[in-house]
Write an enzyme that holds these catalytic residues in place. Structure first.
Site: not given
Lengths: 415, 415
Positions: A124, A126, A131, A140, A197, A199, A229, A233, A236, A240, A249, A253, A345, A359
């Site tokens: 997968d 990114y 996204h 962050r 997600e 995708e 996917d 959250r 994760q 993570y 994850k 899927t 995503t 999001e």
């Protein structure tokens, strides 16, 4: 841009169909009569039974049967010439003016679709900047939203092939370790921030045993599916660091049941967006290798009406699948027929073009209002999430069919 | 602790052998005579040809042949009863006093070992506290060395099954994106910090389709191999945020050629170390499920003598493979026969018990001196790295054989 190619299968000429003769997507289907799942191609609201046609010598891509099995891997393995020949042969057989062969047609409504191929391994990526920026902002802050490597590397991680399922398969909400920022210790229970997600999945159709170029990578991609996917959250967020997402994850899927071939999407190739910093030479694209494919996400509460939550386009990806695949091989990593690469995503810049509930609801701070008046921050039990996608031609569409799954309640946790 | 079980194969009774009758490890071998690779069991310096024995009706684990193929997956699929029966049958056939059947023996020196099983998917964990602390100290300082989740979760990430190779396979130094902290932009070139990771690999021998307990997970593990997860530290440092290691770990993972069964290791079970914080109930071990297995790492420069760099023990792991596998399924992730779980690098507390060059040379700041007088911070081209391991019984050892690979120069980079 080509025009609609008309077929003697009338429903394939209808303006709204996902499956005109221009498309010819490949799947695996089984009738209710107990026959084994086998290979077929969608045409309008029908399926042309390739196993039967192969048995009668109407299509013979190999010296041995390749369509009597419940996966397209054997056919993919035959290589580009066989891919082109089958497409040409099917176009001939199904064109308006050709001898109608209704005895090979099955109603899509009468069959169950299976996984179209055996997933060798699943990776997968990114690759949508909006996204990555949105998620980075939430985790962050907007100052450090985009990781420093993001404009240089098609960032990806290995996923779990055993968890890939076909559209229509129910998805059980996962349990996992959950720990809020103010909790002293984690607890084990159902994910409360279960998400989708949106995708595209690229399917590797030819093996490689060392680094390959972007051009070679593009040629090795057999086709594409829609891919959801599913992501927990909250699991994760706690798991993570430092090695990436894992159980968040691994629940499921979901992919759409029809492989839309690279050949069918050829008229819809577009370049990736302008580079913000130069790419290293091994990632440069020698030609347009992204696609103009419209996408949407719908949410249907149990027993209720669907709300379309989001609309976006594959053109939002900063890296193409060809670039991702080339990067994937850069360390010498061998690739095999049936490897599946998720794009990451896909989110547009606008709030109504986001590819995840994380999001859309901005981490749950701005719940979404459905058409029914209900609100959602994340998925609730009983909700069905559906992805749709199509490349829009002149008077026809290259559709993917639905990529859909209903979320079921989590398994009880026993101590 | 059991004693040595004597065999009519004399070399299996020699004190130093890795393969006494107590061991009976399973592999896949091919003679130089052009015959296909097939299943065999190591006994002393010989291999008992299970394909031939099955053909003659001497061992019949299934109603159909399972040993005429180059992998043990079909046999693993048969389940626990078949596993126990074969071990009992082989112990009977090969015991001192049984009718000698030298016609089924092949010299190990005369054959080439192949991958012992088809790797369905590969997951790598991070279960040695000393390793996690050492690496964390180098990357984040000793204050924040251990990630907050580490004492609660058997941290892991998905690796790349296609890159798993058998001992003896050369490993080409990877190219990748490299960026030092003072560089403006990354460049593409050969890894300069190419490294080993000393690990145990656990092989899943029974499938599961939802969460399983630690006890069920223990039962589903068929056996173990030594595992070297070759790692490009410089590629990893630049790529790994936020989704974890990817191309840094995709070049190759080498395993030893013999599957040492859980049954052979049964006398060597020990508990995992005392918990520093309580585990959530789904991770609690109902019985000792770790093993007392000594390990060592040797480095041989091209044409030179081997230096043993490090000695440690599997008991250094904070989480057992059973705990890792149970966690792996906690989100509902399906597991399949042939899934491979790396333990994570095993490091003891002492400087001479570290499982990676990164730790031994403390990130290159304290180069290692070899017995030859040469020094090493990371692997140089031509170096052969070898892992060895054995559980030590009374007068015998359950050995793993060597897990070895020579590093070859990187491919030339062309713009």
């Amino acid at each position: 841009m080509t025009d609609l190619i008309r077929s003697w299968v009338e429903s394939a000429n209808a303006p709204g169909t996902d499956f005109p003769l221009n498309n010819l997507p490949y799947g695996v289907f089984a009738a209710d009569d107990g026959t084994m799942p086998r290979c077929g191609v969608a045409i309008g609201d029908r399926i042309f039974d390739l196993c039967a046609a192969e048995g009668d010598g109407l299509v013979t891509p190999a010296g041995h049967p390749v369509f009597d099995v419940p996966y397209w891997n054997d056919f993919m393995d035959l290589g580009h010439e066989a891919w082109a020949e089958l497409r040409a042969r099917l176009t001939g057989l199904l064109s308006e003016g050709a001898e109608p062969r209704p005895e090979y047609l099955v109603n899509q409504a009468d069959v169950r679709m299976h996984m179209p191929f055996r997933v060798s391994e699943y990776t997968d990526f990114y690759a949508s900047k909006n996204h990555a920026f949105n998620v980075g902002s939430m985790f962050r802050g907007s100052e450090n939203a985009l990781p420093p490597n993001w404009l240089h590397i098609p960032i990806g991680y290995n996923g779990r092939a055993s968890s890939v399922v076909v559209s229509g398969t129910p998805v059980v909400r996962p349990n996992g370790q959950l720990k809020g920022p103010d909790d002293d210790a984690p607890r084990f229970g159902p994910s409360r921030r279960f998400d989708i997600e949106l995708e595209m999945g690229a399917i590797v159709g030819q093996p490689s045993d060392g680094p390959i170029t972007v051009a070679e990578a593009f040629d090795n991609i057999f086709g594409y599916v829609l891919l959801n996917d599913w992501s927990a959250r909250d699991i994760q967020a706690w798991e993570y660091q430092p090695l990436g997402p894992f159980q968040a994850k691994a629940t499921a899927t979901t992919i759409s049941p029809w492989i839309v071939t690279a050949a069918a999407l050829e008229p819809f190739r577009i370049p990736t967006p302008a580079r913000e910093v130069p790419l290293l030479p091994y990632l440069a694209e020698p030609a347009p290798m992204l696609y103009d494919i419209t996408l949407e996400v719908g949410l249907t509460p149990e027993g209720g009406q669907e709300t379309v939550l989001s609309r976006t386009n594959v053109r939002e990806l900063y890296y193409s699948a060809a670039q991702q695949l080339a990067h994937h091989t850069s360390s010498g990593c061998p690739m095999r027929v049936g490897d599946l690469l998720g794009s990451g995503t896909i989110s547009g810049a606008d709030p109504d073009a986001r590819g995840s509930l994380l999001e859309m609801s901005w981490g749950g701070k701005a719940p979404i209002t459905l058409d029914t008046g209900e609100s959602r921050s994340f998925i609730e039990d009983g909700d069905t999430l559906t992805l749709r996608g199509a490349a829009l031609g002149k008077g026809y569409r290259i559709g993917f069919g639905a990529c859909s799954g209903q979320v079921r309640p989590a398994r009880p946790v026993t101590d």
